[in-house]
Design an enzyme around this catalytic site. Structure first.
Site, mmCIF file in Angstrom:
data_model
loop_
_atom_site.group_PDB
_atom_site.id
_atom_site.type_symbol
_atom_site.label_atom_id
_atom_site.label_comp_id
_atom_site.label_asym_id
_atom_site.label_seq_id
_atom_site.Cartn_x
_atom_site.Cartn_y
_atom_site.Cartn_z
ATOM 1 N N ASP A 117 0.967 -1.492 0.033
ATOM 2 C CA ASP A 117 0.519 0.032 0.364
ATOM 3 C C ASP A 117 1.146 1.011 0.296
ATOM 4 O O ASP A 117 2.472 1.675 0.611
ATOM 5 C CB ASP A 117 -1.342 -0.247 1.239
ATOM 6 C CG ASP A 117 -2.618 0.687 0.627
ATOM 7 O OD1 ASP A 117 -2.331 1.696 -0.308
ATOM 8 O OD2 ASP A 117 -3.548 0.380 1.769
HETATM 9 C C1 BGC Z 1 -5.422 3.222 -0.187
HETATM 10 C C2 BGC Z 1 -5.432 2.089 -0.895
HETATM 11 C C3 BGC Z 1 -5.347 2.455 -2.246
HETATM 12 C C4 BGC Z 1 -3.985 3.409 -2.461
HETATM 13 C C5 BGC Z 1 -3.133 4.381 -3.410
HETATM 14 C C6 BGC Z 1 -3.628 4.228 0.179
HETATM 15 O O1 BGC Z 1 -4.383 5.065 0.881
HETATM 16 O O2 BGC Z 1 -5.178 2.126 1.621
HETATM 17 O O3 BGC Z 1 -6.683 1.491 -0.358
HETATM 18 O O4 BGC Z 1 -5.319 2.117 -3.270
HETATM 19 O O5 BGC Z 1 -3.387 4.738 -1.608
HETATM 20 O O6 BGC Z 1 -4.141 5.211 -3.954
#
Ligand code: BGC
Length: 741
Positions: free
Chosen positions: A289
């Protein structure tokens, strides 16, 4: 056949070509030959480049690192993927830099959070789950992929398949709710929708099951917080939708931010290597993530970026989203012998596999068609409207106040969500633009034309404490025959890190409902939310409550369809609605205790100030029809490993309208080597019954449906007695039992 059904049909017809975890098809063999030939030409540095993901700035979903060298990095092959860039022209330009300049001409993979549509915005995923309509849910994901891929996006960070039992957690809205069975089926529907089941199909993009794993179990519902749980609970509840997604051929997974029992997910070898890539034999790649590799330092799991990169790649996280830790340290770590080069090779192989699979090597610009006729087409909007009305859950309907007649002389429309384009759209709506939103007020006007008079007053803000609009709102109510009150949470109260400790309506809304009801006029509440809310303090004052979630672009039209009876509501809650915030987490498939609650018996598990049960349980939802269940029968009282039994029940529509009902089958395993939940959903069928019609609905149960992760951590069914319940919600009371030999 509509274009959408043709696409779905084509998908089904070609399903045999789908990527299936572990089984290498002839197509995959050809892909791996090309991948291996390419890998043989790549240096260690080239391979590391593919493991790096950078960000653009068209969406803000995390803290940005310095990407001022992005163009040079792309030209040099130091980046494999970029997220958060919107616009086919920008994407085409970057892609051109990559394929024309980088050493091996490897195309970039562009990712975006496309969770509920790209430009046409569907209801929040939790709302869609309330439809229990897998084909419709697949259809939304298909359209989202078609729109996103038209504008350069080849990879969505969806579906979010985290089980969510804690309504305080802001991300409840992104997933399919609290149940692993329903959640698994919806995960598969969404993967199939995004990926289109065949990547030669136009508009098929890579899906990403996230957040691996147990993100929804964060302590106290606070996003990113720690999780400590047994492996049986992890496998039994939280991993099931992920396994289903992997088996459906989901090309990528994303790690969660949280730790599980002391080990952050990004560096969790049990999750990433042993289970996902090992046991499930899954061929795709795992992306961290945002920044979660670097965050191992804050977790107190790595002392610096170097160790964070080492731990993550060794544990099986293939791509580093926005930490720069792989970029900065992997080369050195290999040289020092701390990371085996074969692991870098494996990670790169997986990423290249996905790029080949998507067809990017054959046409790097395949996602950049930029056809202006695609997004927000009439067909896409029609699906958004249908999806929204299927997602609504009728929680209450005293005296059958709904549906309203279109000839009702005067309707007062009150509340901060009534003429509001923003809040029904806001969370994770990609490029959804509020200028296209049909508000509730607009939807009612579209439906009524001149047949009824509408008086609109906002009454109050969603969150503010100003009651200066109350008197006009009450006056409007007094002169009306019925009040439609549009109340709820602001759109941005749900989503990442939007956690709450109080689940009641914010601001003065409860007070406004109270005073509107005080006028003596029937009050019909349209409840806007992205999570279960606590309604108990005002629920009895409302004549009707329709939960409309955050309904998206076509929300207002969809609401009018249901309010005036052009559509009979059939949604069922995919999450329990608590009685009080202090009950949370409250969910239907809980365990018993040694002292299960009995009315009036002291020392049985209870609260002093609140019932144990939620206000509205999982699976609950009313209709304008009323359904009666009778004659629950089993074809046999015993079952063994090689047999199956049929559960049948008669369902009658006792109402005056045709309607759909979700017939639900639950099972209880009475005694296990580990204690078992009081009920578990094992099947459902959504059926249409004409007014007065009765139908026999049957389910088949076999021992594999009864398997679970036992005390010896084996997945199997244990002999013994089971109860079966069938009904229209998890509170179903029709019951039979059988013995598994
Ligand atoms: C979130 C994800 C997301 C990623 C990219 C993160 O902060 O937890 O769910 O896909 O950002 O935007």
């Amino acid at each position: 056949m509509s274009k959408l059904s043709q696409l779905l049909f084509l998908g089904y017809a070609l399903a045999s070509n789908a990527a299936t975890g572990g089984v290498t098809s002839a197509e995959d063999n050809r892909i791996y030959q090309r991948v291996d030939a390419l890998l043989a030409r790549m240096s260690l540095e080239d391979k590391i480049g593919q493991l790096v993901q950078q960000a653009g700035t068209d969406a803000s979903t995390g803290v940005l690192q310095d990407y001022s060298n992005q163009i040079e990095d792309v030209k040099a092959g130091r980046v494999g993927s970029i997220l958060n860039i919107a616009g086919a022209d920008k994407i085409r330009a970057l892609q051109q830099l990559a394929v024309e300049n980088s050493p091996h001409h490897i195309p970039l993979l562009f990712g975006y959070d496309v969770l509920r549509g790209y430009r046409t915005t569907f209801p929040v995923p939790l709302g869609e789950a309330a439809s229990w309509d897998l084909a419709a849910i697949e259809g939304s994901a298909r359209i989202a992929a078609v729109e996103a891929s038209n504008e350069g996006i080849g990879w969505t960070f969806a579906p979010m398949v985290d089980i969510a039992r804690d309504a305080r957690w802001g991300r409840v809205m992104e997933g399919a709710g609290e149940d692993p069975y329903l959640g698994s089926l919806i995960a598969v529907a969404r993967v199939n929708g995004f990926q289109g089941r065949n990547f030669t199909q136009s508009g098929a993009i890579a899906a990403c099951a996230k957040h691996f794993a147990a993100d929804g179990a964060a302590v106290a519902g606070r996003d990113y917080n720690t999780v400590d749980m047994s492996e049986t609970e992890l496998r039994e509840i939280y991993l099931r939708p992920f396994k289903a997604a992997a088996e459906a051929g989901c090309l990528t997974f994303m790690n969660a931010f949280n730790e599980i029992s002391g080990v952050p997910s990004t560096a969790n070898g049990l999750l990433n290597r042993t289970i996902l890539k090992g046991e499930w034999n899954w061929p795709g790649f795992i992306v961290s993530d945002w920044g979660s590799v670097g965050q191992l330092i804050a977790h107190g799991f790595a002392k610096d970026g170097e160790q964070a990169a080492e731990l993550s790649v060794n544990a099986g996280c293939d791509m580093d989203m926005c930490s720069n830790a792989y970029r900065d340290h992997l080369g050195k770590l290999v040289k020092q012998g701390r990371v085996d080069p074969s692991l870098i090779e494996d990670a790169c192989r997986r990423i290249l596999y996905v790029k080949f699979k998507l067809g990017l090597f054959d046409d790097p610009y395949k996602f950049c068609k930029n056809d202006p006729a695609i997004s927000l087409s009439a067909e896409h909007r029609a699906h958004a409207r249908d999806m929204a009305r299927k997602s609504f859950v009728l929680l209450q309907n005293e005296g059958q106040i709904l549906p309203l007649s279109k000839k009702t002389p005067t309707i007062a429309v009150i509340g901060p969500l009534a003429d509001n384009r923003f809040d029904p759209m806001v969370s994770w709506s990609a490029l959804g633009d509020q200028k296209h939103t049909i508000t509730l007020l607009q939807g009612l006007r579209n439906a009524l034309g001149d047949t009824a008079r509408i008086v609109y007053e906002k009454g109050c803000d969603i969150t503010e404490g100003d009651r200066s609009g109350f008197s006009r709102a009450l006056e409007a109510a007094r002169e009306a025959d019925v009040v439609i009150a549009a109340m709820g949470e602001p759109g941005d109260y749900t989503g990442e890190n939007r956690n709450r400790t109080e689940l009641r309506l914010p601001g003065l809304q409860e007070q406004l409902i109270d005073e509107l009801a005080g006028t003596g006029k029937p009050v019909v509440v349209m409840l806007y939310c992205g999570r279960p809310l606590v309604l108990s303090s005002w629920q009895k004052k409302a004549s009707a409550i329709l939960c409309v979630w955050q309904p998206g672009t076509e929300g207002g039209n969809a609401i009018a369809d249901v309010v005036f009876g052009d559509m009979n509501p059939s949604g069922k809650l995919p999450v329990s609605f608590p009685y009080a915030t202090g009950q949370v987490p409250v969910y239907y498939n809980h365990k018993s205790t040694g002292k299960p609650y009995q009315l009036g018996v002291p020392w049985t598990t209870r609260y002093l100030d609140c019932p144990n049960d939620p206000l509205y349980p999982f699976g609950y939802g009313l209709s304008y029809s009323s359904f009666a269940y009778a004659g629950l029968a089993l074809s046999s009282r015993t079952l063994d490993a090689s047999s199956s039994l049929t559960v049948s029940v008669e369902v009658s529509n006792k109402g005056l309208r045709d309607g759909e009902e979700v017939v639900q089958l639950y099972v209880r395993d009475l005694v296990g080597s580990l204690t078992r939940p009081v009920k578990e959903l094992k099947g459902f069928k959504k059926i249409m019954l004409k007014a007065g019609e009765t139908a026999k609905v049957s389910f088949t149960l076999s021992s594999t449906d009864l398997a679970y992760w036992t005390r010896s951590l084996e997945y199997k069914a244990e002999p013994g007695e089971f109860k079966v319940f069938v009904g229209g919600s998890s509170a179903a009371t029709l019951e039979q039992s059988f013995v598994l030999n």
